[in-house]
Write a protein that holds these residues in place. Structure first.
Motif, PDB file in Angstrom:
ATOM      1  N   LYS B   3     -16.262   1.799  -2.014  1.00  0.00           N
ATOM      2  CA  LYS B   3     -15.040   2.212  -1.667  1.00  0.00           C
ATOM      3  C   LYS B   3     -14.670   2.532  -0.159  1.00  0.00           C
ATOM      4  N   TYR B   6      -9.181   2.572   4.464  1.00  0.00           N
ATOM      5  CA  TYR B   6      -8.860   1.944   5.735  1.00  0.00           C
ATOM      6  C   TYR B   6      -7.738   2.750   6.236  1.00  0.00           C
ATOM      7  N   PHE B  38      -3.755 -13.004  -0.351  1.00  0.00           N
ATOM      8  CA  PHE B  38      -4.871 -12.216   0.033  1.00  0.00           C
ATOM      9  C   PHE B  38      -4.661 -10.789   0.024  1.00  0.00           C
ATOM     10  N   TRP B  39      -3.621 -10.508   0.549  1.00  0.00           N
ATOM     11  CA  TRP B  39      -3.257  -8.881   0.790  1.00  0.00           C
ATOM     12  C   TRP B  39      -2.623  -8.183  -0.206  1.00  0.00           C
ATOM     13  N   ASP B  41      -3.627  -9.063  -3.450  1.00  0.00           N
ATOM     14  CA  ASP B  41      -4.815  -9.115  -4.172  1.00  0.00           C
ATOM     15  C   ASP B  41      -5.397  -7.901  -3.662  1.00  0.00           C
ATOM     16  N   TRP B  42      -5.670  -7.735  -2.326  1.00  0.00           N
ATOM     17  CA  TRP B  42      -6.312  -6.629  -1.742  1.00  0.00           C
ATOM     18  C   TRP B  42      -5.944  -5.176  -2.142  1.00  0.00           C
ATOM     19  N   CYS B  43      -4.457  -5.366  -2.171  1.00  0.00           N
ATOM     20  CA  CYS B  43      -3.772  -4.186  -2.603  1.00  0.00           C
ATOM     21  C   CYS B  43      -4.068  -3.449  -4.081  1.00  0.00           C
ATOM     22  N   GLN B  45      -6.498  -4.519  -5.895  1.00  0.00           N
ATOM     23  CA  GLN B  45      -7.969  -4.183  -6.013  1.00  0.00           C
ATOM     24  C   GLN B  45      -8.339  -2.706  -5.335  1.00  0.00           C
ATOM     25  N   HIS B  46      -7.801  -2.337  -4.417  1.00  0.00           N
ATOM     26  CA  HIS B  46      -7.969  -1.310  -3.576  1.00  0.00           C
ATOM     27  C   HIS B  46      -6.637  -0.034  -3.623  1.00  0.00           C
ATOM     28  N   ASN B  49      -5.771   2.167  -0.677  1.00  0.00           N
ATOM     29  CA  ASN B  49      -5.434   1.824   0.697  1.00  0.00           C
ATOM     30  C   ASN B  49      -3.859   1.391   0.600  1.00  0.00           C
ATOM     31  N   GLN B  50      -3.419   1.491  -0.591  1.00  0.00           N
ATOM     32  CA  GLN B  50      -2.047   1.022  -0.851  1.00  0.00           C
ATOM     33  C   GLN B  50      -1.034   1.976   0.185  1.00  0.00           C
TER      34      GLN B  50
END
Lengths: 185, 347
Positions: B3, B6, B38-39, B41-43, B45-46, B49-50
């Motif tokens: 983890k 960001y 992509f972003w 999905d990224w949010c 998964q993480h 960082n949201q």
């Protein structure tokens, strides 16, 4: 990245067509970029007449010298760069000004702010913080978030390497956020 | 997966995130569905960082608004019409106006200055540098002097004089070789005519005479008028000048070695014949003939046949062509002649 290269290709194709004397490609290029160049130029020289003149000059000369044009691959940054150096030249003629002093803040555009009353409060803070940045930092924020140019093009326009453009952008947003935090605290 | 949190700044400077943010703000005119996927999905998964992502998007939104307020968007169609209008008025390719800066101006001024100085210098030299006339072997040339006196310059000779002569100054010429002078009268007492030949100084009191300055001797033969001949003094203070005055038909000879002037009366007509490029020999020994040839033709004459030296000859010869002349002489003496460059051999 792929999407951008499609756009770059479109500009390069239009450029080649202009060289062959295709007025439609010329019109397309003008209508695509003129307003962006105006907006950018207005931040360098806050004088509508001068900026409109400079943009029109640039395009008129482009058409008149179309047969002698070199093969420009990156058309967009080339035109930004041209308008930038043109306006800086007029600045130097008028005020003998230093190049780094050339990118205006937003504070002076009172009439524009009044039209958007609802954002007034937040914009005032952002405005102040933007005006505290260096001219170069302001310029990259304009090019990055308003003009939505990618780092490659920006590096080209500002005569720097790719990584320097990224670093400049990082310093600009860091400075901006620090300033905004101070205001909210 | 490790983890990593960001920062808002990390996201703000990321080119892909920037495009994503602009896309969801509805202002990107290119298709960003892939990047958006992509972003998102990224949010998902993480989630840590949201918050940063939300803040970054909000800042970009506000930045774009602030920039839009400052942006000046003119009427592009109107602007395009203006460009077209300007293209029509300047349809003919315009030549750039030549603007002459002061540096260029100075450069032109310098060129003009140099040209003018060159002209001045050359005309100065032109007036100063004397005229020199040379004659080839066997060539007679008539020279008109600045005062309209005439000189017939014999072959293998040279004459030097100033381009312009003042009316109150002596008219001076320098002679090497042989010449016949027909001199105009002086305008003023100071306007005398002077011939410098070797060590001799011949001052003209009258009109026509003949000067020979060869083989270390200077001869003057007077036809008409009156001529004074004297030895040119190296130092003005030394001794009384050796001089003689000639009358028509008289010939004076100054030996350069002894500095003595001898005088005799000569046959004017024969001696003057060279002016018409003719050689006249009247019972003349061959040795003297050879000497005349050497003097007038600038060649070295060698006599191999001993009995030739004392033999005498009477003849009129044309000297326009040296080879014809030499064969003519040889035939008269019943001898043979060979010429190689400047050397002539009789045998």
């Amino acid at each position: 990245m792929e999407l951008l290269s499609v756009e770059t290709d479109k500009f390069a194709q239009a450029w080649q067509q202009i060289k062959k004397g295709d007025i439609h490609s010329y019109e397309w290029l003008f209508k695509k970029l003129a307003s962006k160049l105006y907006s950018y130029g207005y931040r360098i020289v806050p004088d509508r007449v001068v900026v409109e003149d400079a943009v029109q000059d640039l395009f008129v000369q482009l058409w008149e010298n179309r047969e002698q044009l070199s093969d420009v691959k990156l058309v967009k940054p080339y035109l930004y760069k041209s308008i930038r150096s043109r306006l800086l030249r007029t600045l130097n003629h008028r005020y003998a000004s230093d190049e780094s002093m050339s990118f205006m803040g937003i504070a002076s555009y009172e009439e524009a702010v009044i039209e958007h009353e609802s954002h007034h409060q937040m914009n005032a803070q952002l405005k102040q913080c933007l005006n505290k940045l260096t001219p170069r930092q302001r310029e990259i924020i304009h090019l990055k978030f308003y003009q939505q140019l990618d780092y490659e093009d920006i590096a080209n326009i500002l005569n720097m390497v790719y990584q320097a453009a990224v670093n400049l952008c990082f310093r600009a947003v860091t400075g901006l956020r620090q300033c905004l935090k101070k205001h909210t605290d | 997966m490790e983890k990593y949190r960001y920062s808002v700044e990390d996201l703000l400077v990321d080119a892909s995130f920037q495009r994503y943010a602009c896309g969801i703000l509805g202002e990107e005119d290119v298709d960003i569905s892939e990047i958006r996927q992509f972003w998102e999905d990224w949010c998902a998964q993480h989630p840590e960082n949201q918050a940063a992502a939300q803040e970054a998007i909000e800042l970009i939104k506000q930045l774009r608004q602030a920039e839009s307020y400052a942006a000046v968007v003119p009427d592009i169609d109107k602007s395009w019409q203006q460009v077209l209008k300007r293209l029509q008025t300047t349809r003919q390719p315009q030549k750039p106006l030549v603007t002459i800066g002061w540096r260029t101006y100075l450069r032109y001024a310098a060129v003009v200055f140099i040209l003018l100085s060159a002209i001045a210098a050359s005309s100065y030299l032109y007036f100063l540098v004397p005229i020199e006339v040379y004659t080839q072997i066997g060539e007679n040339r008539t020279v008109t002097l600045p005062d309209h006196s005439t000189v017939v310059l014999s072959g293998n000779s040279s004459l030097q004089y100033a381009r312009y002569w003042g009316s109150n100054r002596p008219r001076e010429v320098w002679l090497k070789g042989k010449a016949y002078f027909d001199v105009r009268h002086a305008i003023s007492p100071d306007n005398r005519f002077v011939v410098h030949a070797g060590k001799a100084r011949i001052e003209v009191l009258g009109t026509s005479f003949d000067v020979t300055n060869r083989n270390e001797a200077t001869k003057v033969l007077l036809k008409t008028g009156k001529v004074k001949m004297e030895v040119e003094q190296m130092q003005p203070s030394s001794q009384a000048t050796v001089s003689t005055v000639l009358m028509p038909g008289e010939e004076a000879e100054l030996s350069e070695k002894s500095g003595i002037i001898t005088k005799k009366v000569t046959d004017l007509e024969h001696s003057m014949n060279w002016v018409q490029q003719k050689f006249v020999f009247d019972n003349t020994p061959f040795e003297e003939v050879a000497k005349t040839i050497e003097e007038n033709c600038g060649v070295k004459v060698t006599i191999r046949k001993q009995d030739l030296r004392t033999r005498r000859i009477t003849a009129h010869l044309d000297a326009k062509n040296l080879d014809v002349f030499l064969t003519g002489v040889a035939r008269l003496f019943d001898a043979k002649v060979k010429r190689k460059g400047d050397s002539v051999v009789f045998y």
